[in-house]
Design an enzyme around this catalytic site. Structure first.
Site, PDB file in Angstrom:
ATOM      1  CB  ALA A  14     -43.648  -7.459 -91.326  1.00  0.00           C
ATOM      2  N   GLY A  15     -43.345  -3.869 -90.448  1.00  0.00           N
ATOM      3  CA  GLY A  15     -42.327  -2.839 -90.243  1.00  0.00           C
ATOM      4  C   GLY A  15     -41.953  -2.807 -88.774  1.00  0.00           C
ATOM      5  CB  ALA A  17     -45.334  -0.083 -85.685  1.00  0.00           C
ATOM      6  CG  PHE A 117     -32.259  14.402 -85.638  1.00  0.00           C
ATOM      7  CD1 PHE A 117     -31.152  13.580 -85.791  1.00  0.00           C
ATOM      8  CD2 PHE A 117     -33.244  14.383 -86.614  1.00  0.00           C
ATOM      9  CE1 PHE A 117     -31.036  12.748 -86.888  1.00  0.00           C
ATOM     10  CE2 PHE A 117     -33.137  13.548 -87.721  1.00  0.00           C
ATOM     11  CZ  PHE A 117     -32.041  12.733 -87.863  1.00  0.00           C
ATOM     12  CG  ASP A 219     -52.400  -0.776 -98.458  1.00  0.00           C
ATOM     13  OD1 ASP A 219     -52.202   0.308 -99.028  1.00  0.00           O
ATOM     14  OD2 ASP A 219     -51.948  -1.857 -98.868  1.00  0.00           O
ATOM     15  CD  GLN A 238     -42.002  15.776 -90.584  1.00  0.00           C
ATOM     16  OE1 GLN A 238     -41.462  14.680 -90.605  1.00  0.00           O
ATOM     17  NE2 GLN A 238     -42.023  16.539 -89.523  1.00  0.00           N
ATOM     18  CG  HIS A 240     -37.343  15.634 -94.424  1.00  0.00           C
ATOM     19  ND1 HIS A 240     -36.211  16.334 -94.739  1.00  0.00           N
ATOM     20  CD2 HIS A 240     -37.008  14.826 -93.388  1.00  0.00           C
ATOM     21  CE1 HIS A 240     -35.231  15.966 -93.925  1.00  0.00           C
ATOM     22  NE2 HIS A 240     -35.698  15.055 -93.091  1.00  0.00           N
ATOM     23  CG  LEU A 250     -35.022  11.914 -96.102  1.00  0.00           C
ATOM     24  CD1 LEU A 250     -36.009  13.063 -96.184  1.00  0.00           C
ATOM     25  CD2 LEU A 250     -35.280  11.069 -94.882  1.00  0.00           C
ATOM     26  CD  GLU A 253     -34.376  17.096 -88.739  1.00  0.00           C
ATOM     27  OE1 GLU A 253     -35.435  17.144 -89.389  1.00  0.00           O
ATOM     28  OE2 GLU A 253     -34.324  17.066 -87.510  1.00  0.00           O
ATOM     29  NE  ARG A 284     -37.499  15.872 -90.129  1.00  0.00           N
ATOM     30  CZ  ARG A 284     -37.515  14.565 -89.966  1.00  0.00           C
ATOM     31  NH1 ARG A 284     -38.637  13.888 -90.111  1.00  0.00           N
ATOM     32  NH2 ARG A 284     -36.413  13.930 -89.664  1.00  0.00           N
ATOM     33  CG  HIS A 351     -40.309  12.487 -94.302  1.00  0.00           C
ATOM     34  ND1 HIS A 351     -39.539  11.496 -94.891  1.00  0.00           N
ATOM     35  CD2 HIS A 351     -39.964  12.493 -92.996  1.00  0.00           C
ATOM     36  CE1 HIS A 351     -38.764  10.939 -93.958  1.00  0.00           C
ATOM     37  NE2 HIS A 351     -39.017  11.511 -92.797  1.00  0.00           N
ATOM     38  NE  ARG A 393     -42.067  11.445 -87.957  1.00  0.00           N
ATOM     39  CZ  ARG A 393     -40.793  11.283 -88.292  1.00  0.00           C
ATOM     40  NH1 ARG A 393     -39.859  11.234 -87.379  1.00  0.00           N
ATOM     41  NH2 ARG A 393     -40.452  11.163 -89.567  1.00  0.00           N
ATOM     42  CG  LEU A 399     -36.861   5.219 -86.706  1.00  0.00           C
ATOM     43  CD1 LEU A 399     -35.346   5.260 -86.908  1.00  0.00           C
ATOM     44  CD2 LEU A 399     -37.438   4.010 -87.434  1.00  0.00           C
TER      45      LEU A 399
HETATM   46  C1  LIG Z   1     -36.473   7.626 -96.189  1.00  0.00           C
HETATM   47  C2  LIG Z   1     -37.014   7.719 -94.787  1.00  0.00           C
HETATM   48  C3  LIG Z   1     -36.159   7.994 -93.730  1.00  0.00           C
HETATM   49  C4  LIG Z   1     -36.658   8.074 -92.423  1.00  0.00           C
HETATM   50  N1  LIG Z   1     -35.787   8.331 -91.393  1.00  0.00           N
HETATM   51  C5  LIG Z   1     -36.258   8.344 -90.122  1.00  0.00           C
HETATM   52  C6  LIG Z   1     -35.374   8.511 -89.017  1.00  0.00           C
HETATM   53  O1  LIG Z   1     -34.159   8.619 -89.170  1.00  0.00           O
HETATM   54  N2  LIG Z   1     -35.891   8.539 -87.771  1.00  0.00           N
HETATM   55  C7  LIG Z   1     -37.240   8.402 -87.538  1.00  0.00           C
HETATM   56  O2  LIG Z   1     -37.657   8.425 -86.382  1.00  0.00           O
HETATM   57  N3  LIG Z   1     -38.098   8.224 -88.582  1.00  0.00           N
HETATM   58  C8  LIG Z   1     -37.636   8.182 -89.849  1.00  0.00           C
HETATM   59  N4  LIG Z   1     -38.517   7.983 -90.885  1.00  0.00           N
HETATM   60  C9  LIG Z   1     -39.919   7.688 -90.592  1.00  0.00           C
HETATM   61  C10 LIG Z   1     -40.063   6.242 -90.143  1.00  0.00           C
HETATM   62  O3  LIG Z   1     -39.082   5.463 -90.770  1.00  0.00           O
HETATM   63  C11 LIG Z   1     -41.431   5.671 -90.479  1.00  0.00           C
HETATM   64  O4  LIG Z   1     -42.419   6.523 -90.007  1.00  0.00           O
HETATM   65  C12 LIG Z   1     -41.588   4.302 -89.824  1.00  0.00           C
HETATM   66  O5  LIG Z   1     -40.513   3.473 -90.169  1.00  0.00           O
HETATM   67  C13 LIG Z   1     -42.895   3.633 -90.162  1.00  0.00           C
HETATM   68  O6  LIG Z   1     -42.873   2.345 -89.586  1.00  0.00           O
HETATM   69  P1  LIG Z   1     -44.167   1.420 -89.578  1.00  0.00           P
HETATM   70  O7  LIG Z   1     -43.788   0.192 -88.844  1.00  0.00           O
HETATM   71  O8  LIG Z   1     -45.323   2.192 -89.111  1.00  0.00           O
HETATM   72  O9  LIG Z   1     -44.412   1.102 -91.121  1.00  0.00           O
HETATM   73  P2  LIG Z   1     -43.453   0.495 -92.265  1.00  0.00           P
HETATM   74  O10 LIG Z   1     -42.075   0.271 -91.823  1.00  0.00           O
HETATM   75  O11 LIG Z   1     -43.681   1.344 -93.456  1.00  0.00           O
HETATM   76  O12 LIG Z   1     -44.082  -0.936 -92.505  1.00  0.00           O
HETATM   77  C14 LIG Z   1     -45.385  -1.099 -93.011  1.00  0.00           C
HETATM   78  C15 LIG Z   1     -45.678  -2.577 -93.114  1.00  0.00           C
HETATM   79  O13 LIG Z   1     -47.038  -2.754 -93.431  1.00  0.00           O
HETATM   80  C16 LIG Z   1     -47.174  -3.725 -94.439  1.00  0.00           C
HETATM   81  N5  LIG Z   1     -48.419  -3.442 -95.161  1.00  0.00           N
HETATM   82  C17 LIG Z   1     -48.845  -2.277 -95.660  1.00  0.00           C
HETATM   83  N6  LIG Z   1     -50.057  -2.423 -96.238  1.00  0.00           N
HETATM   84  C18 LIG Z   1     -50.399  -3.723 -96.087  1.00  0.00           C
HETATM   85  C19 LIG Z   1     -51.531  -4.499 -96.458  1.00  0.00           C
HETATM   86  N7  LIG Z   1     -52.557  -3.984 -97.140  1.00  0.00           N
HETATM   87  N8  LIG Z   1     -51.532  -5.819 -96.130  1.00  0.00           N
HETATM   88  C20 LIG Z   1     -50.475  -6.376 -95.467  1.00  0.00           C
HETATM   89  N9  LIG Z   1     -49.394  -5.677 -95.101  1.00  0.00           N
HETATM   90  C21 LIG Z   1     -49.366  -4.368 -95.394  1.00  0.00           C
HETATM   91  C22 LIG Z   1     -45.917  -3.640 -95.263  1.00  0.00           C
HETATM   92  O14 LIG Z   1     -45.645  -4.866 -95.886  1.00  0.00           O
HETATM   93  C23 LIG Z   1     -44.878  -3.302 -94.189  1.00  0.00           C
HETATM   94  O15 LIG Z   1     -44.375  -4.482 -93.645  1.00  0.00           O
HETATM   95  C24 LIG Z   1     -38.037   7.895 -92.195  1.00  0.00           C
HETATM   96  C25 LIG Z   1     -38.883   7.607 -93.245  1.00  0.00           C
HETATM   97  C26 LIG Z   1     -38.390   7.545 -94.527  1.00  0.00           C
HETATM   98  C27 LIG Z   1     -39.363   7.281 -95.643  1.00  0.00           C
END
Ligand SMILES: Cc1cc2nc3c(=O)[nH]c(=O)nc-3n(C[C@H](O)[C@H](O)[C@H](O)COP(=O)(O)OP(=O)(O)OC[C@H]3O[C@@H](n4cnc5c(N)ncnc54)[C@H](O)[C@@H]3O)c2cc1C
Length: 579
Positions: A14-15, A17, A117, A219, A238, A240, A250, A253, A284, A351, A393, A399
């Protein structure tokens, strides 16, 4: 017996994506989201600096320039049609977020403001361009909240604190469901659906110095891998350049985007030597390597000579206050440094995973060099490899990737629901899941998971970080073998069913070990340097032999086989990467 739930579509994670996919799906079909965290705790909420699109709000910009930067930034391992598509769809994706109420910073005349950026340029590298849309340095938080509201509005069913432990595939290989563990009760559940979208995020926790949250343990990639899905470009990780020294927390940038400078212990702005045109706004991988080089040549600061410094003392305090409030606070809280008048000690931090579960531009998981789609299986976000980021990247492109490819995965997964029959799932959780959990619960004494995790992280930091070699990687491969073997004897003291976080952290460590193994084996094979993957025994990029993606698969005996597939080329001919 286990409880079986049937939906049209399932999203795991639930991130950004996962929720973007769920919005698209739930408009058309019955959708559930399984997440080990509460949605708004996902790592997307920690993203700081921005999300990019060539809106051209503050100066001239074009999607084509953005596509070029993404391909060059990725050191030409980027699949060019995917980069072109992402840059083009970026503009609508941002305006969609705006319409959903995302509070972007504004220009004086009320348009979405944009900032600079790393690696984002005008006219193919001529000068830095303002392409990153932002909400102070809390852009990810705002995205996550905005998407969550849209999911709530659509009545998406969330199963929170449910851990996906296994993927179910039928005799023809199609994905038919998952097995999940409910943290509150210890109960196993079977979820059955026609389309399943993995959106589980990254795996930076395999390194001791990382910007990644505790839950980022790979996972999704590991679950898919154990069920025969190969993993793409796992060597591409990557680092950072501006993590807080020792901690890895972090500093976005955005600090350099607003004019921050990286210095060595002599106060020198050393990026002038490494990237004369765009200096501190180089991508980076280049800045991290430059820091490494400065340290190696004795110009690092701090007690062990392994730090560099981020300097924002010359910025207008109003800019710092309005545009960089969180990261300046991090420096104050964690290092007791006052960034408005002191240099902030930094070091590269693990990162972002460029590699992961291979997909096409519709989020369909594809197998092998022929890219055969696995019916019903999708992936999006950091756990997926489209491959739009190639070997490195660019900041703010992740994002963007979430909203562009999260949406596309949702669209195609909904189409699949309408065309495909509901597949079969077993009545009981898979033997693999049961034996994995029971073995740990039943063992009276054995190895300690925390010790294994610590050794994995410390060794990955020493041997598979910014600089790698045959010697370091082969050593790491041996260490992972030993750690895997010890992992087979892990015992935990909590044997209970309710909120057994010990048990889940152990399972997560197993996933992390698998991802680390795939990373190290792929990195060892790639005898060149490209993007985030730098080998000091093969310091040059080798397009003749390595302009291709790696695909790592696990054999039944636990060993790994590597396969390759060509990079999808386009208008941009690989050149030497200079900035
Ligand atoms: C500190 C930081 C700053 C960043 N800043 C930027 C930025 O400014 N701009 C940019 O473009 N990118 C940035 N990034 C990168 C970007 O934020 C991430 O790559 C992106 O948010 C990942 O999103 P996601 O939806 O793939 O996963 P996430 O947001 O990590 O969500 C993963 C989800 O999967 C679920 N999950 C995981 N494993 C399981 C499982 N086994 N069973 C059930 N659920 C599970 C979790 O509960 C969570 O809800 C940053 C990253 C970090 C760490």
């Amino acid at each position: 017996m286990a409880t079986t739930h049937t939906y049209d579509a399932l999203v795991i994670g639930a991130g950004g994506a996962g929720m973007r996919a769920a919005i698209e799906l739930s408009d058309q079909v019955r959708t559930a989201v399984i997440s080990k965290l509460y949605p708004t705790r996902s790592h997307t909420g920690a993203a700081q600096g921005g999300v990019c699109a060539a809106l051209g709000n503050t100066e001239e910009d074009h999607a084509e320039w953005h596509a070029f930067d993404t391909v060059k930034g990725g050191d030409y391992l980027t699949d060019q049609p995917a980069a072109q598509l992402m840059a083009e769809e970026a503009i609508d994706a941002i305006y969609q977020l705006e319409r959903w109420g995302l509070p972007f910073n504004r220009t004086p005349d009320g348009r979405i403001d944009q900032r600079r950026f790393g690696g984002h340029t005008a006219e193919h590298g001529e000068r830095p361009v303002r392409r990153a849309c932002y909400a102070a340095d809390r852009t990810g938080h705002m995205i996550l909240q905005t998407l969550y509201q849209q999911c709530v509005k659509r009545d998406v069913r969330f199963f929170n604190e449910f851990y996906c432990l296994d993927l179910l595939r039928d005799a023809h290989g199609a994905a038919t469901g998952v097995v999940a563990y409910e943290l509150a009760t210890g109960e196993l559940h079977i979820f059955r659906a026609k389309s399943i979208v993995f959106a589980t995020g990254g795996y930076g926790r395999m390194f001791s110095v990382t910007s990644n949250a505790h839950a980022l343990t790979g996972d999704g990639p590991a679950v898919a891998w154990r069920r025969g899905v190969p993993l793409e470009d796992m060597e591409m990780f990557q680092f950072h350049p501006t993590g807080l020294a020792k901690l890895g927390v972090l500093l976005s940038e955005a600090a350099r985007g607003e004019g921050g400078i990286v210095r060595n212990k002599d106060g020198e702005r050393f990026m002038e030597r490494y990237a004369p045109t765009i200096k501190d706004l180089a991508p980076r991988d280049m800045v991290s390597r430059a820091i490494y080089q400065e340290i190696k040549e004795g110009r690092g600061g701090g007690p062990n000579g392994d730090w560099a410094y981020l300097d924002i003392t010359h910025l207008d305090p109003k800019v710092i206050e309005e545009k960089l409030p969180d990261i300046t606070e991090f420096a104050r809280v964690y290092l007791k440094v006052e960034p408005t008048n002191e240099l902030v000690p930094i070091q590269p931090t693990a990162h972002y995973a460029m590699g992961g579960i291979p997909t096409d531009v519709d989020g369909r998981v594809v197998e092998g060099a022929a890219e055969t789609p696995i019916p019903g299986l999708y992936a999006a976000g950091e756990c997926a490899c489209v491959s739009v980021h190639g070997a490195n990247r660019l900041g703010t492109n992740s994002l963007l990737d979430l909203v562009v490819f999260g949406r596309r995965a949702g669209v195609d997964a909904a189409r699949h629901v309408k065309e495909a029959p509901l597949g079969d799932v077993p009545e009981r959780p898979t033997e693999r899941t049961l034996s994995m959990l029971n073995a740990v619960l039943e063992r009276a004494e054995g190895e300690n998971a925390a010790d294994i995790r610590k050794e994995l992280q410390a060794n990955m930091f020493d041997l598979a970080f910014v600089v790698r070699s045959e010697e370091s990687l082969s050593k790491m491969e041996t260490i992972i073998g030993e750690l895997q073997e010890r992992f087979g004897r892990v015992a935990i003291s909590d044997k209970g069913a309710l909120y057994n976080t010990d048990l889940m952290e152990t399972v997560e460590l197993g996933f992390l070990l698998d991802c680390a193994q795939a990373l190290v084996v792929s990195a060892r094979a790639r005898t060149e340097s490209r993007g985030g993957h730098y080998r000091d025994d093969h310091p040059l990029r080798d397009d003749a032999n390595w302009l291709k993606h790696t695909l790592a698969s696990r054999n039944d005996d636990g060993s790994i086989s590597l396969d390759f597939k060509p990079v999808k080329m386009g208008p941009y001919v690989p050149m030497e990467r200079k900035y």
